[in-house]
Enzyme design. Structure first.
Site, short mmCIF file in Angstrom:
data_model
loop_
_atom_site.label_atom_id
_atom_site.label_comp_id
_atom_site.label_asym_id
_atom_site.label_seq_id
_atom_site.Cartn_x
_atom_site.Cartn_y
_atom_site.Cartn_z
N GLY A 133 0.83 -1.20 0.00
CA GLY A 133 0.00 0.00 0.00
C GLY A 133 0.86 1.25 0.00
N GLY A 140 2.34 5.48 4.68
CA GLY A 140 1.52 6.10 5.71
C GLY A 140 0.16 5.50 5.90
N THR A 141 -0.12 4.37 5.28
CA THR A 141 -1.46 3.78 5.40
C THR A 141 -1.58 2.82 6.58
OG1 THR A 141 -0.77 2.15 3.74
CG2 THR A 141 -2.04 4.04 2.97
N GLY A 142 -0.50 2.52 7.29
CA GLY A 142 -0.60 1.71 8.49
C GLY A 142 -0.16 0.27 8.33
N THR A 171 2.91 -1.07 8.97
CA THR A 171 3.66 -1.47 10.17
C THR A 171 2.74 -1.58 11.38
OG1 THR A 171 5.61 -0.34 9.28
CG2 THR A 171 5.64 -0.89 11.61
N HIS A 207 -4.72 36.71 -10.88
CA HIS A 207 -4.39 35.33 -11.25
C HIS A 207 -5.26 34.33 -10.50
CE1 HIS A 207 -1.42 32.21 -12.61
NE2 HIS A 207 -1.91 31.58 -11.55
N GLU A 208 -5.36 34.48 -9.19
CA GLU A 208 -6.18 33.54 -8.41
C GLU A 208 -7.66 33.75 -8.68
OE1 GLU A 208 -4.72 31.17 -7.07
OE2 GLU A 208 -2.69 31.99 -7.17
N HIS A 267 -8.52 31.67 -11.72
CA HIS A 267 -8.73 30.25 -11.38
C HIS A 267 -10.11 30.05 -10.76
CE1 HIS A 267 -4.83 28.74 -12.42
NE2 HIS A 267 -4.17 29.52 -11.56
N ASP A 309 1.04 25.89 -13.50
CA ASP A 309 -0.28 25.62 -14.08
C ASP A 309 -0.14 25.03 -15.48
OD1 ASP A 309 -1.41 26.72 -11.79
OD2 ASP A 309 -1.43 28.73 -12.65
#
Length: 671
Positions: free
Chosen positions: A242, A245-247, A249, A464-465, A468, A540
């Site tokens: 996986g 960081g999905t667990g 261990t 610019h923002e 978007h 972008d």
């Protein structure tokens, strides 16, 4: 009294070494001997010849004489003498009395002498005379030969003690070195006993299917006889795969905790060292230790460090790693394999593992621990929220819904960041605002309000923002708008944040086209409002180009080139296996691919230009509001631009009539 041992290494805990004190004693003793030798050298007696001794003896200047026989005729003499006083003549009786007084009182001022003589009758007569020639009494002590040997024996004992101490210390160092060399090939796996396990299945959330698959392993470890009576065989190994960081261990720890059996934990990088044969030796030693306490679990984290595919070709060959892998394959399923040892391993690169390692009989199962869905994210948030104080009105459902694509580690970091934000403001509990700010920080970085920006850059960032945001609001298939800010966050001067309403596992063609249009909205807004362009839209443009390239080469979404996969340049290159593959198309096809990618990006820009030209008034209005407020969420923007709230998907489905035909599959073409 036994020394306490470190459970990780099995060695005694660090204590002041006894060798330190022994070296200190030896050092002090050597210094003492040196000082005594120096003092004896400073007060060393004068060396006389036999003629000098006889002349002083005849002059009556000898106060004491200690004779040490070395042979029948040769004697070594040492003692003190009193030189004649060169002054006015005195009465002989007075001189004799003074010298007797000085010799009788044992004055330390009398100088000493030593000599070696051949004894004669005349010297013997003068030494035995009760009165010297000058009227001085001579004290003669004949030292026996045994006293000389006694002094020699004392010096010999001292020397033997010093040599013994040095030998003891050096021998101990040599034994330690040999012991370390012999232990070099031993396994570094840390054995955790059942009473040390702290993790259970209740501590693992968001992966219910993975827990169901591992429960069979737990049941076998608790009661292996039940499976043996039925003739069933439990899997010898399970590979947890996986994203990071999905667990994975954590799942292995929970399996060991539920089964209450010894648990050996080691990393894949702990096997291979600079010496040849060490990795294979450690693998054999690890399984040997595990069989002694079977049934038990062995967990190898990041097994791709030692389990990569063999004969990988250019730059990938490593005989030592291959020997380690061969030893692991034999121990898992070889001639002397025994039951009772179950191997768990975790990796996020299952594509590079050796096929022999993945076959049934070794890793019989591949348990996928994927990114959690909204239900799993809520469970993970509940687990981590137990250790943090929150306000009663905190809504974790909102956070779970607004964090698609987050792993378990990301959610744990989110909860921790919220607690840190509350502590920074000296509050006793975290609130909903802390959670949302922590989510934005994890996704896009922390606000950098201290960064000084010129008015021209702020104006450019605002338009610019705003470009978007306007394109996002007027694209039907775009990801919903979440927040717009012109405050620097992370590496960007401003940011338009979008969050999906639900978990999505595939993207349709229309969604990709709208995503490209949204990416080009910032560049188009600069052209329309400021009549100029800058380099701020480079990211972008790269994002839009990547989407277009994936549509043409991977997803077969080009009408001109058709549903064909072209090339694998976007994949990870594994040396020796992928670097020699052909692109699979001609130069003419490559030119058509480039033209098709350019067409898709140009069409997306044209779509964004059309929207912003039609909504120019709203574009300027939003940009000016951003210059004033700096940060606005989606609700404030819709209220400012007089736009209705979007219809939620659940409400739209409830209002829509029932379809007479079945819905297309999830991976089918978009409507």
């Amino acid at each position: 009294m036994s020394d306490k041992k470190d459970p990780a290494s099995g060695n005694p805990k660090n204590k002041p070494s006894a060798a330190v004190f022994i070296w200190l004693i030896v050092f002090i003793g050597l210094i003492s001997l040196f000082v005594m030798r120096s003092s004896s050298m400073l007060s060393s007696p004068r060396e006389w010849t036999q003629s000098e001794f006889v002349s002083h003896l005849q002059a009556g200047e000898i106060v004491s004489a200690n004779l040490i026989p070395e042979s029948d005729n040769v004697y070594f003499i040492e003692g003190s003498y009193q030189p004649a006083v060169k002054s006015a003549p005195k009465d002989p009786g007075t001189v004799s009395k003074d010298l007797r007084a000085s010799s009788g009182s044992g004055s330390a001022k009398a100088p000493s002498y030593s000599t070696r003589i051949v004894m004669s009758d005349s010297i013997q007569k003068m030494l035995n005379s009760p009165n010297g020639t000058a009227g001085v009494t001579t004290q003669v002590t004949v030292q026996q030969r045994e006293q000389w040997w006694k002094a020699m024996l004392i010096n010999l004992v001292i020397g033997i003690i010093i040599i013994g101490l040095l030998y003891f210390l050096f021998a101990r160092q040599i034994r330690s070195a040999n012991h370390g060399a012999m232990q070099f090939g031993k396994s570094r796996a840390r054995m955790i006993m059942p009473d040390e396990h702290r993790k259970k299945f209740d501590d693992v959330a968001g992966c219910d299917e993975a827990k169901e698959e591992t429960k069979e392993i737990v049941d076998y470890l608790k009661d292996p006889l039940k499976y043996k009576l039925l003739g069933g065989k439990i899997p010898k190994g399970a590979l947890l795969i996986g994203p990071p960081g999905t667990g994975k261990t954590l799942m292995a720890k929970a399996v060991a905790g539920e089964a209450s059996v010894p648990f050996f934990a080691i990393s894949g990088s702990d096997f291979v060292e600079m010496f040849v044969g060490v990795g294979a030796s450690r693998v054999r030693d690890m399984f040997e230790q595990a069989r002694k306490v079977a049934p038990c679990l062995i967990f190898i984290d990041e097994i791709d460090a030692v389990g990569r595919s063999r004969f990988s070709g250019i730059g990938g060959g490593h005989d030592e790693r291959e020997q380690t892998l061969n030893a692991l394959l034999v121990e898992m399923d070889g001639l002397e394999t025994q039951e009772g040892v179950i191997l768990l391993a975790a990796t996020n690169r299952v594509d590079v593992l050796d096929p022999a390692l993945l076959r049934p009989g070794r890793f019989d199962r591949q348990i996928v621990i994927d990114l959690p869905d909204i239900r799993g994210r809520r469970q993970i948030l509940d687990v981590h929220a137990k250790t943090v104080k929150f306000e009663p009105d905190v809504n974790l459902d909102t956070i779970a819904k607004s964090t698609p694509g987050f792993s378990g580690a990301d959610l744990a970091n989110l909860i921790n960041e919220a607690a840190l934000l509350a502590a920074r403001e000296n509050r006793k509990a975290a609130n909903q605002h802390d959670l949302e700010e922590a989510r934005d920080k994890v996704c896009w970085g922390r606000e950098r309000r201290s960064r000084k920006i010129s008015d021209q850059d702020r104006k450019l960032t605002a338009w610019h923002e705003a470009g978007h945001a306007i394109v996002t609001l007027f694209c039907k298939y775009a990801t919903p708008l979440h927040k717009v800010t012109i405050i620097p966050r992370g590496m960007a001067l401003g940011m338009t944040m979008m969050l999906p309403e639900e978990d999505k596992y595939s993207r349709s063609r229309n969604e990709m086209l709208d995503a490209m249009a949204v990416s080009m909205g910032g560049r188009v807004a600069e052209e329309i409002a400021l009549d100029d362009i800058t380099g701020g839209a480079s990211q972008d443009i790269a994002q839009a180009t990547d989407i277009a390239h994936a549509m043409v080469c991977r997803f077969g979404m080009s009408d001109k080139l058709g549903p064909v996969r072209y090339g694998e340049r976007s994949e990870h290159i594994y040396l020796g296996r992928d670097i020699t593959r052909n692109e699979g198309y001609s130069e003419e096809t490559a030119r058509e691919i480039d033209m098709e990618i350019k067409k898709l990006v140009s069409d997306a820009k044209a779509h964004a230009t059309q929207i912003l030209t039609e909504q120019r008034e709203r574009l300027d209005k939003l940009a000016n509001a951003l210059l004033e407020k700096e940060t606005m969420d989606a609700a404030e923007i819709r209220q400012l631009l007089d736009l209705p709230e979007p219809v939620k998907k659940e409400e739209a489905q409830a209002a829509a009539p029932q379809a007479s035909e079945p819905a297309p599959p999830a991976d089918g073409p978009a409507a």
